[in-house]
Design an enzyme around this catalytic site. Structure first.
Site, PDB file in Angstrom:
ATOM      1  N   CYS A  42       0.859  -1.183   0.000  1.00 53.31           N
ATOM      2  CA  CYS A  42       0.000   0.000   0.000  1.00 53.31           C
ATOM      3  C   CYS A  42       0.894   1.232   0.000  1.00 53.31           C
ATOM      4  O   CYS A  42       1.551   1.528   1.008  1.00 53.31           O
ATOM      5  CB  CYS A  42      -0.935   0.014   1.202  1.00 53.31           C
ATOM      6  SG  CYS A  42      -2.057   1.436   1.224  1.00 53.31           S
ATOM      7  N   HIS A  73      -1.951  -4.924 -10.501  1.00 49.76           N
ATOM      8  CA  HIS A  73      -2.750  -3.851 -11.088  1.00 49.76           C
ATOM      9  C   HIS A  73      -2.978  -4.102 -12.571  1.00 49.76           C
ATOM     10  O   HIS A  73      -2.080  -4.580 -13.274  1.00 49.76           O
ATOM     11  CB  HIS A  73      -2.051  -2.498 -10.928  1.00 49.76           C
ATOM     12  CG  HIS A  73      -2.070  -1.977  -9.529  1.00 49.76           C
ATOM     13  ND1 HIS A  73      -3.030  -1.095  -9.069  1.00 49.76           N
ATOM     14  CD2 HIS A  73      -1.248  -2.225  -8.480  1.00 49.76           C
ATOM     15  CE1 HIS A  73      -2.796  -0.824  -7.798  1.00 49.76           C
ATOM     16  NE2 HIS A  73      -1.718  -1.500  -7.420  1.00 49.76           N
ATOM     17  N   GLY A 131      -1.432   2.137  -7.231  1.00 49.83           N
ATOM     18  CA  GLY A 131      -2.100   2.341  -8.510  1.00 49.83           C
ATOM     19  C   GLY A 131      -1.441   3.442  -9.321  1.00 49.83           C
ATOM     20  O   GLY A 131      -1.275   3.321 -10.549  1.00 49.83           O
ATOM     21  N   CYS A 137      -4.694   5.965  -4.572  1.00 49.93           N
ATOM     22  CA  CYS A 137      -4.053   4.657  -4.458  1.00 49.93           C
ATOM     23  C   CYS A 137      -2.602   4.832  -4.897  1.00 49.93           C
ATOM     24  O   CYS A 137      -2.328   5.062  -6.079  1.00 49.93           O
ATOM     25  CB  CYS A 137      -4.762   3.623  -5.329  1.00 49.93           C
ATOM     26  SG  CYS A 137      -4.008   1.990  -5.273  1.00 49.93           S
TER      27      CYS A 137
END
Length: 271
Positions: free
Chosen positions: A76, A153, A214, A211
């Protein structure tokens, strides 16, 4: 048992952080993590972060990450910046997605997220295919790229990310059998050679204001396709992140993190 927690966020992507580096906390189960993350009956967050000692000695400490549905995930980016701010100094941190390096900066942090992976089995996908331009589609979203930056992803490039019904297509793609570990879904628009606009459907969370992984994955995919330079700004609904892909294949993410509040809860209320 009364337990202390810290609530933080990175561009609106929010976390409850439990510091167990000195030990003493009961086992954190998926069910307890989901109960604490519940915005109605718990503290409320996108991810719950647990800090622990790294018994291997390869890092300064370990960071474990639980999504709002209680599932434990590998990485994360936004939480990494929050942990850097909380820790207050540079550190090497072990995650299930690999070793990362944190460095506090004014108002946030810079994180060395490691190296990207592109092989189909490293994403992972259910079967072999080209991850730079995958021959698949879901409605108007087609020919995505896939990148693993500690977690998986898939990235779609569109003329206008804002018109994509990501709340509808996101969960369909996340749970598609093509992705055995589920997938984070990114929909991006290239503004120019140094700017990308991005929205993300995060597995186990849903639509998110930001994110970090991301942003990293999307920037790397755009760079691989020759759409942007090697240092870009990725604008998410919660704000911008700076992403650089260095010549030695490292991903550097720089952006803000914010302390929201601290508090305590009774562990037995959620166990």
């Amino acid at each position: 048992m009364r337990v202390s927690f810290t609530k933080m966020h990175g561009l609106g992507n929010d976390f409850v952080i439990l510091d167990n580096r000195n030990g003493g906390l009961p086992e954190l189960t998926n069910a307890v993590a989901a109960a604490l993350a519940n915005r109605t009956t718990g503290i409320g967050c996108d991810q719950l972060i647990l800090l622990e000692n790294d018994e291997s000695g390869d890092s300064d400490f370990r960071m474990r990450i639980f999504n709002a549905d209680g599932s434990e995930v590998e990485a994360c980016g936004n939480a990494s910046r929050a942990v850097a701010l909380l820790h207050g100094e540079s550190a090497r941190v072990a995650t299930d997605g690999g070793l990362i390096a944190l460095e506090p900066a004014e108002g946030g942090a810079r994180v060395d997220m490691g190296t990207p992976r592109f092989e189909w089995q490293d994403i992972p996908l259910a079967y072999a295919m080209d991850t730079l331009s995958m021959p698949v589609a879901w409605g108007p979203l087609e020919n995505p790229a896939a990148v693993n930056v500690g977690n998986p992803h898939v990235i779609f490039f569109t003329d206008d990310t804002d018109v994509v019904e990501l709340d509808v297509l996101g969960p369909e793609i996340e749970h598609d059998p093509l992705f055995p570990d589920r997938i984070n879904v990114n929909v991006a628009t290239i503004e120019d050679r140094t700017n990308i606009r991005l929205r993300v459907w995060e597995r186990g969370v849903g639509l998110t204001r930001a994110c970090g992984t991301g942003a990293c994955a999307t920037a790397i995919a755009a760079m691989r396709r020759g759409l942007v330079e090697r240092n870009v700004t990725v604008a998410l609904p919660g704000g911008p992140l700076q992403i650089e892909w260095t010549k030695d294949n490292r991903i550097l993410m720089t952006g803000p993190a914010t302390l929201s509040f601290v508090g305590t809860f009774e562990w037995s209320d959620f166990a």
